[in-house]
Design an enzyme around this catalytic site. Structure first.
Site, PDB file in Angstrom:
ATOM      1  CG  ASP A 106      -2.312  -0.274   1.005  1.00 32.83           C
ATOM      2  OD1 ASP A 106      -2.763  -0.142  -0.152  1.00 32.83           O
ATOM      3  OD2 ASP A 106      -3.008  -0.656   1.971  1.00 32.83           O
ATOM      4  CE  LYS A 136      -4.982  -1.919  -1.110  1.00 33.32           C
ATOM      5  NZ  LYS A 136      -5.451  -0.685  -0.445  1.00 33.32           N
ATOM      6  CD  GLU A 138      -7.194   4.046   0.820  1.00 28.81           C
ATOM      7  OE1 GLU A 138      -7.833   5.080   1.092  1.00 28.81           O
ATOM      8  OE2 GLU A 138      -6.866   3.196   1.673  1.00 28.81           O
ATOM      9  CD  GLU A 205     -12.102  -1.218   2.712  1.00 29.96           C
ATOM     10  OE1 GLU A 205     -11.019  -0.975   2.156  1.00 29.96           O
ATOM     11  OE2 GLU A 205     -12.254  -1.249   3.954  1.00 29.96           O
TER      12      GLU A 205
HETATM   13  O1  KIV Z   1      -4.915  -1.716   4.166  1.00 30.52           O
HETATM   14  C1  KIV Z   1      -5.550  -2.741   3.908  1.00 30.52           C
HETATM   15  O2  KIV Z   1      -5.454  -3.762   4.588  1.00 30.52           O
HETATM   16  C2  KIV Z   1      -6.431  -2.712   2.743  1.00 30.52           C
HETATM   17  C3  KIV Z   1      -7.370  -3.857   2.558  1.00 30.52           C
HETATM   18  C4  KIV Z   1      -8.414  -3.845   3.582  1.00 30.52           C
HETATM   19  C5  KIV Z   1      -7.913  -3.905   1.188  1.00 30.52           C
HETATM   20  O3  KIV Z   1      -6.402  -1.787   2.003  1.00 30.52           O
END
Ligand code: KIV
Length: 289
Positions: A106, A136, A138, A205
């Protein structure tokens, strides 16, 4: 950087890799959805440590080093305070502890939103420091230019729409999204924008199920649902939630174990043994030869 876990010493608690293995790749994950159909749903769980990765790896297609580590590991109130260094360190541990699953990390709040260039610097640093295969981030249409910028420069991107926890201060909480037509339409158009920009998958989500299904049907890349629908192309859960480590979890979490109770029971037994001097026993002490 080698992604094969090789540590094998007499004192290590780590599991050595039984034999060199070929890791799944981002293109392989993307190809699991062909002509709108995903025969076998993608399995993703969060992982934050090497040992956790070792245990999850063989069962998962993807391991997500989620910024949920804020609450799960650090006891923080939200994902907002997470830093690039925190993500890089945990992602490196997860890469070291795995050899099969694709590891995605992330991008923390504030490390990518200002510009595609900022995002590239942050993402490149994360991949260099950890060996993860992609990032990833957002956000929807507002992030499409950034997604295209990164993918065209060698950084695979997973999108994330619907309930986006880094936007908690704008959203005002963690309630499910897409309950009115305007919001539902925006989630669908956001997801399409990420798909068209080159995202290899999109996390959906906390949205009402019909919207999750509509997004899944509209996207050429796989959707990965959490609090969304079994009809998504894959599923993700926060690992510690599904293991029953927390008393309070969102309603979309299915608990597959009750680890908190098991750990508490073990700690109580240990404490009783220490207090009664039953531990350490003969088996756990060294005597002269
Ligand atoms: O940070 C995380 O764990 C997430 C998932 C819930 C998709 O983004």
């Amino acid at each position: 950087m080698s992604t094969t876990f090789q540590l094998d010493t007499a004192t290590s608690r780590a599991n050595p890799t039984p034999q060199p293995m070929r890791r799944l790749t981002v293109p392989k994950i993307r190809q699991r959805k062909t002509d709108g159909v995903t025969e076998e749903p993608l399995v993703m769980l969060t992982a934050y440590t090497a040992r956790q990765a070792q245990l999850l790896d063989e069962h998962c297609d993807l391991l997500l080093v989620g910024d949920s580590l804020a609450q799960v590991i650090y006891g923080l109130p939200s994902t907002i305070p997470v830093t690039l260094d925190m993500m890089a360190n945990h992602a490196a541990a997860v890469v070291r502890g795995s050899y099969h699953a694709v590891v995605i990390v992330d991008m923390p709040f504030g490390s990518y939103e200002a510009s595609p260039q900022q995002a590239f610097e942050s993402a490149a640093g994360l991949l260099k420091a950890s060996g993860a295969a992609g990032v990833k981030l957002e956000g929807g249409a507002a992030m499409a230019e950034t997604v295209a910028f990164l993918t065209q420069r060698g950084i695979p991107v997973m999108g994330h729409v619907g309930l986006t926890p880094q936007a908690v201060n704008v959203l005002g909480g963690y309630a499910a999204r897409g309950r009115d037509d305007a919001e539902a339409g925006k989630i669908v158009s956001d997801a399409k924008a990420l798909d068209e920009a080159g995202a290899f998958a999109v996390v959906v989500e906390g949205v009402v199920e019909p919207i999750a299904i509509e997004v899944t049907q509209a996207l050429s890349c796989p959707t990965i649902g959490i609090g969304a629908s079994a009809k998504c192309d894959g599923q993700v859960l926060v690992c510690d939630d599904m293991l029953g480590m927390f008393d309070r979890v969102p309603r979309f979490v299915k608990r597959y174990e009750e680890l908190a109770a098991i750990i508490s029971k073990a700690a109580a037994s240990y404490a009783a043994d220490v207090r009664s001097r039953a531990f350490p026993g003969e088996d756990q002490t060294y005597q002269p030869k």
